[in-house]
Write a protein that holds these residues in place. Structure first.
Motif, PDB file in Angstrom:
ATOM      1  N   TYR A  79      43.302  31.905  43.887  1.00  0.00           N
ATOM      2  CA  TYR A  79      43.864  32.478  42.658  1.00  0.00           C
ATOM      3  C   TYR A  79      45.112  31.686  42.255  1.00  0.00           C
ATOM      4  N   ASP A  80      45.463  31.781  40.972  1.00  0.00           N
ATOM      5  CA  ASP A  80      46.660  31.090  40.490  1.00  0.00           C
ATOM      6  C   ASP A  80      47.902  31.952  40.655  1.00  0.00           C
ATOM      7  N   ALA A  81      47.713  33.262  40.603  1.00  0.00           N
ATOM      8  CA  ALA A  81      48.888  34.135  40.732  1.00  0.00           C
ATOM      9  C   ALA A  81      48.492  35.476  41.323  1.00  0.00           C
ATOM     10  N   LEU A  82      49.435  36.021  42.052  1.00  0.00           N
ATOM     11  CA  LEU A  82      49.286  37.355  42.612  1.00  0.00           C
ATOM     12  C   LEU A  82      50.084  38.301  41.719  1.00  0.00           C
ATOM     13  N   VAL A  83      49.429  39.337  41.212  1.00  0.00           N
ATOM     14  CA  VAL A  83      50.091  40.271  40.306  1.00  0.00           C
ATOM     15  C   VAL A  83      50.484  41.507  41.110  1.00  0.00           C
ATOM     16  N   MET A  84      51.738  41.934  40.946  1.00  0.00           N
ATOM     17  CA  MET A  84      52.229  43.066  41.723  1.00  0.00           C
ATOM     18  C   MET A  84      52.584  44.221  40.785  1.00  0.00           C
ATOM     19  N   GLY A  85      52.382  45.445  41.272  1.00  0.00           N
ATOM     20  CA  GLY A  85      52.607  46.617  40.420  1.00  0.00           C
ATOM     21  C   GLY A  85      54.003  47.207  40.525  1.00  0.00           C
ATOM     22  N   HIS A  86      55.019  46.395  40.822  1.00  0.00           N
ATOM     23  CA  HIS A  86      56.387  46.939  40.900  1.00  0.00           C
ATOM     24  C   HIS A  86      56.867  47.318  39.509  1.00  0.00           C
ATOM     25  N   ASN A  87      57.422  48.532  39.409  1.00  0.00           N
ATOM     26  CA  ASN A  87      57.901  49.005  38.105  1.00  0.00           C
ATOM     27  C   ASN A  87      59.431  48.873  38.011  1.00  0.00           C
ATOM     28  N   LEU A  88      59.962  49.336  36.893  1.00  0.00           N
ATOM     29  CA  LEU A  88      61.417  49.256  36.661  1.00  0.00           C
ATOM     30  C   LEU A  88      62.211  49.952  37.768  1.00  0.00           C
ATOM     31  N   ASP A  89      61.754  51.140  38.179  1.00  0.00           N
ATOM     32  CA  ASP A  89      62.470  51.874  39.238  1.00  0.00           C
ATOM     33  C   ASP A  89      62.461  51.099  40.549  1.00  0.00           C
ATOM     34  N   PRO A  94      47.391  30.498  30.192  1.00  0.00           N
ATOM     35  CA  PRO A  94      45.986  30.659  29.792  1.00  0.00           C
ATOM     36  C   PRO A  94      45.052  30.156  30.893  1.00  0.00           C
ATOM     37  N   GLY A  95      44.036  30.934  31.175  1.00  0.00           N
ATOM     38  CA  GLY A  95      43.037  30.520  32.164  1.00  0.00           C
ATOM     39  C   GLY A  95      43.420  30.809  33.606  1.00  0.00           C
ATOM     40  N   ASP A  96      44.613  31.382  33.837  1.00  0.00           N
ATOM     41  CA  ASP A  96      45.017  31.724  35.207  1.00  0.00           C
ATOM     42  C   ASP A  96      44.023  32.691  35.831  1.00  0.00           C
ATOM     43  N   ARG A  97      43.689  32.434  37.099  1.00  0.00           N
ATOM     44  CA  ARG A  97      42.894  33.424  37.843  1.00  0.00           C
ATOM     45  C   ARG A  97      43.873  34.359  38.542  1.00  0.00           C
ATOM     46  N   LEU A  98      43.730  35.660  38.278  1.00  0.00           N
ATOM     47  CA  LEU A  98      44.740  36.621  38.721  1.00  0.00           C
ATOM     48  C   LEU A  98      44.186  37.593  39.759  1.00  0.00           C
ATOM     49  N   LEU A  99      44.980  37.836  40.785  1.00  0.00           N
ATOM     50  CA  LEU A  99      44.625  38.834  41.793  1.00  0.00           C
ATOM     51  C   LEU A  99      45.720  39.897  41.815  1.00  0.00           C
ATOM     52  N   LEU A 100      45.320  41.149  41.673  1.00  0.00           N
ATOM     53  CA  LEU A 100      46.281  42.258  41.652  1.00  0.00           C
ATOM     54  C   LEU A 100      46.192  43.052  42.959  1.00  0.00           C
ATOM     55  N   GLY A 101      47.324  43.270  43.596  1.00  0.00           N
ATOM     56  CA  GLY A 101      47.354  44.130  44.773  1.00  0.00           C
ATOM     57  C   GLY A 101      47.320  45.583  44.310  1.00  0.00           C
TER      58      GLY A 101
END
Ligand code: Q46
Ligand code: ZN
Ligand code: ZN
Length: 302
Positions: A155-165, A46-53
């Protein structure tokens, strides 16, 4: 083909779940899959600041949309890699425009980092000068710059768009070579290190590539459909083809391969990770004296 939930006309069939969904219930299903991945692997606090590539492709834009719908405040960062294109299609420019349009339509914050202005070279230039496969210099540059952007923005976390494949293909590539260090590092949550690696999370791992594409189409999200013109030599593509053949014969094979590893085997490889030190040039973590990106930068200036 009927929707599993409402029995209306289905728009997509997902063989590994033995289910079909109408547009509305597929969207709901995709959102629940992301929510489940976040919860199961305790990805976000909760409250994490998130950055998405964001790349302008289906995965990162679908993920940005889903996370926003789930109530997370997520900023985006686009790396302008300077990749041209075939005929009139300027790959990097077009991809950037998809990200800008997506962000401005929703009032989301998007940062653009231009590799050429900030570091003095583009990916095609780096690939030519180093005679390396473009995806290899591109991959290391993206990892470095995204980590730096997340550190700079606190930021607290870097969010990546890697999928199952993506994740199944990476695992298969590393297993076929028994790259135990890389296998040990493969997890949907990579913890922050005190010496400057930001926490990385991958909430899309329960969704396959065709599902993120379907999510975009069914939710009116425009994305870059062209393949990167510099993809040649990328070994991950071959792995994906082989896994797709397997999946055709045995639906769910990719999921079982990846999640079987994560749930039952990954602990055994966790100790294989190399010791990190600080790059003497930039201060980011590395396994040697100078990190791979700084070495690339030095090479590009020589
Ligand atoms: S952008 Fe870069 Fe990808 Fe193009 S050069 Fe390879 S890694 S394929 S996701
Ligand atoms: Zn339905
Ligand atoms: Zn460095």
């Amino acid at each position: 083909m009927k929707c599993r939930v409402c029995k209306g006309k289905a728009a997509i069939k997902i063989r590994r779940h033995n289910a079909a969904f109408c547009p509305e219930h597929f969207t709901e299903h995709a959102i629940r899959q992301v929510e489940k991945a976040i919860k199961d692997f305790d990805m976000i606090k909760p409250g994490d600041r998130l950055l998405l590539g964001v790349s302008g492709g289906k995965d990162s834009l679908a993920l940005w949309d889903i996370l926003t719908k789930l109530g997370y405040g997520v900023d985006g960062v686009y790396l302008e890699l300077g990749i041209g294109g075939v005929d009139d299609h300027a790959y990097s420019d077009v991809s950037r425009r998809y990200c800008e349009t997506f962000a401005s339509n929703r009032g989301l914050k998007l940062e653009i980092v231009d590799l050429s202005t900030r570091y003095g070279f583009t990916i095609p230039e780096a690939a030519t000068q180093t005679k390396r496969v473009p995806c290899s210099v591109c991959g290391l540059s993206k990892r470095y710059i995204l980590n730096q952007a997340a550190l700079d923005g606190k930021y607290d976390a870097l969010v990546m768009g890697h999928n199952l494949d993506d994740e199944a293909a990476t695992l298969m590539g590393n297993v076929l070579q028994w790259n135990t260090e890389y296998i040990g590092r493969q997890h949907p949550v990579l913890s922050a290190s005190k010496d400057g690696l930001i926490r990385k999370v991958k909430p899309l791992i329960r969704l396959a590539e065709r599902e993120t594409a379907a999510y975009c189409v069914l939710n009116g999200i425009d994305y870059e459909v062209e393949e990167c013109p510099m993809v040649e030599g990328n070994t991950g593509i071959k792995m994906k083809e082989w896994l797709n053949e397997l999946e055709d014969r045995a639906p769910g094979a990719k999921h079982r391969f990846l999640f079987g590893y994560l749930e039952r085997v990954s602990d055994r490889f966790a100790t294989e990770q190399p010791e990190l030190t600080i790059c003497q040039s930039c201060g980011q973590p590395t396994t040697g004296a100078t990190c791979a990106f700084c070495r690339l930068e030095i090479r590009m200036k020589s």
